[in-house]
Design an enzyme around this catalytic site. Structure first.
Site, short mmCIF file in Angstrom:
data_model
loop_
_atom_site.label_atom_id
_atom_site.label_comp_id
_atom_site.label_asym_id
_atom_site.label_seq_id
_atom_site.Cartn_x
_atom_site.Cartn_y
_atom_site.Cartn_z
N CYS A 6 0.82 -1.22 0.00
CA CYS A 6 0.00 0.00 0.00
C CYS A 6 0.86 1.27 0.00
O CYS A 6 2.00 1.25 0.46
CB CYS A 6 -0.89 -0.04 1.24
SG CYS A 6 -2.38 0.93 1.04
N ASP A 130 -6.48 -3.21 10.96
CA ASP A 130 -5.30 -2.36 11.09
C ASP A 130 -5.14 -1.95 12.55
O ASP A 130 -6.06 -2.14 13.37
CB ASP A 130 -5.50 -1.11 10.19
CG ASP A 130 -4.19 -0.41 9.86
OD1 ASP A 130 -3.11 -0.84 10.34
OD2 ASP A 130 -4.24 0.60 9.12
O1 LIG Z 1 -0.88 4.96 4.51
C1 LIG Z 1 -1.42 6.05 4.72
O2 LIG Z 1 -0.79 7.12 4.67
C2 LIG Z 1 -2.89 6.09 5.04
C3 LIG Z 1 -3.47 7.33 5.31
C4 LIG Z 1 -4.81 7.42 5.61
C5 LIG Z 1 -5.60 6.28 5.64
C6 LIG Z 1 -5.03 5.04 5.36
C7 LIG Z 1 -3.68 4.92 5.08
N1 LIG Z 1 -3.10 3.68 4.84
C8 LIG Z 1 -3.89 2.49 4.79
C9 LIG Z 1 -3.22 1.19 4.60
O3 LIG Z 1 -3.85 0.28 4.04
C10 LIG Z 1 -1.87 0.88 5.21
O4 LIG Z 1 -1.26 -0.07 4.39
C11 LIG Z 1 -2.14 0.27 6.60
O5 LIG Z 1 -2.57 1.29 7.44
C12 LIG Z 1 -0.87 -0.39 7.20
O6 LIG Z 1 0.16 0.55 7.30
P1 LIG Z 1 1.57 0.16 8.00
O7 LIG Z 1 1.32 -0.05 9.44
O8 LIG Z 1 2.46 1.31 7.72
O9 LIG Z 1 2.05 -1.09 7.31
#
Ligand SMILES: O=C(O)c1ccccc1NCC(=O)[C@H](O)[C@H](O)COP(=O)(O)O
Length: 211
Positions: A6, A130
């Site tokens: 993502c 999440d």
């Molecule tokens: O990634 C972002 O900046 C974000 C901003 C606002 C809403 C959602 C967002 N990301 C969503 C996702 O699917 C991410 O992959 C998920 O939160 C996992 O993130 P991480 O902990 O950094 O792997």
């Protein structure tokens, strides 16, 4: 196992990650995110991707009309709702985008969130679990409490997200059996700039895990 990377912002990185074996790429359509990608940027990235890859737009607390317009402008194959969208909102979105995969993300604060998940099963294709963060919606790198997910067995497919990295993915998959995994900051150099060496390491760990 579905593998979603993502926060893609660059065409070269999107192509490289698809070639490495990702089944889904995620694009952040949330304006306040450092990983925000415009419809024009998303369209340019999608142009170079194989048709087999699923492309998911991540939205939070915007109107059904805005999501519809972005999907039509870009050709995204799926939508992930990452805000406080209700089951009724999911139902309305599904009616206007019946052929678009619908994923509802829930930020797991306590076991009560998993009970709340039941309200969505009739209106979505998949759930994404999440980590909860008081100030940020996603991409936080925070790990959620895997212990409370152990008894979770929803009737729809589900993704594990939140603080996953090449170093902890093996442990996560030993403890839980999600249908998919979602990673963002754990395979980045900085927000929106994916670290291809870390993505490659992830796929090596997954290959070893399943062999
Ligand atoms: O990634 C972002 O900046 C974000 C901003 C606002 C809403 C959602 C967002 N990301 C969503 C996702 O699917 C991410 O992959 C998920 O939160 C996992 O993130 P991480 O902990 O950094 O792997």
């Amino acid at each position: 196992m579905r593998i979603k990377i993502c926060g893609i912002t660059r065409p070269d990185q999107g192509c490289a990650i698809a070639q490495m074996g990702a089944t889904m790429l995620g694009f952040i359509c949330v304006r306040c995110s450092p990983r925000y990608a415009t419809s024009e940027q998303i369209r340019r990235i999608l142009e170079n991707l194989p048709n087999s890859i699923q492309t998911i737009g991540v939205f939070a607390n915007v109107s059904v009309e805005e999501i519809y317009q972005t999907v039509r402008e870009t050709g995204l194959t799926g939508v992930q709702l990452h805000g406080d969208e209700s089951p009724d909102f999911c139902d309305r979105l599904r009616q206007i985008l019946p052929d678009t995969e619908l994923i509802k993300a829930l930020r797991v604060k306590s076991p009560a969130t998993l009970i709340q998940a039941q309200d969505y099963f009739n209106y979505i294709d998949s759930l994404l679990l999440d980590a909860y963060h008081p100030q940020q919606l996603g991409g936080t790198g925070q790990r959620l409490d895997w212990q409370i997910l152990k008894p979770f067995s929803p009737p729809c497919s589900w993704f594990l997200a939140g603080g996953l990295t090449p170093d902890n993915i093996g442990e996560a998959l030993q403890q839980l059996q999600p249908d998919g995994i979602d990673l963002s900051s754990g395979v980045e150099r900085s927000a929106g700039d994916k670290d291809l060496a870390k993505v490659s390491q992830l796929f090596q760990v997954l290959t070893d895990f399943y062999s």
